[in-house]
Design an enzyme around this catalytic site. Sequence first.
Site, mmCIF file in Angstrom:
data_model
loop_
_atom_site.group_PDB
_atom_site.id
_atom_site.type_symbol
_atom_site.label_atom_id
_atom_site.label_comp_id
_atom_site.label_asym_id
_atom_site.label_seq_id
_atom_site.Cartn_x
_atom_site.Cartn_y
_atom_site.Cartn_z
ATOM 1 N N CYS A 165 43.240 42.277 37.132
ATOM 2 C CA CYS A 165 43.745 42.366 38.444
ATOM 3 C C CYS A 165 45.077 41.759 38.685
ATOM 4 C CB CYS A 165 42.499 41.370 39.244
ATOM 5 S SG CYS A 165 42.962 41.194 41.194
ATOM 6 N N ARG A 202 37.897 43.552 33.126
ATOM 7 C CA ARG A 202 38.588 43.759 34.416
ATOM 8 C C ARG A 202 40.095 43.076 33.934
ATOM 9 N NH1 ARG A 202 36.597 41.798 40.232
ATOM 10 N NH2 ARG A 202 37.441 39.717 39.284
#
Length: 125
Positions: free
Chosen positions: A105, A103
């Site tokens: 972000c 991920r």
Amino acid sequence: MSKVISAPNAPAALGPYSHAVLVGDTLFTSGQVPLVPETGKLAGDTIEAQATQVLANLEAVLAAADMTFANVVKTTVFLTDLADFAAMNAIYATKFPENPPARSCVQVAKLPAGAKMEMELIASK
């Protein structure tokens, strides 16, 4: 060869793009903001409400491609305020209880429809 994926249970696109494109066994989604499919309006003002809706929208896109969150290998999360990270992360974690995907972000200045959050993902069969 690629196949356009259109999810009937996800909000309509806000521009000229597809919900997702399947290339071989790999699905690339467009970013989903927290619009409620039935109304086209934001799911609420809190990051919790918006994160829940974003994940529901992405779940609908995955389902349209015969996939689930278990198929996800990478996500990218866009937040308008990194102070919302912990609250978003708690809701995000409910969809990835084991072996979460890679991920990224990042904080951005603004998102479509005044959303606090947007997420896109890559999944593989």
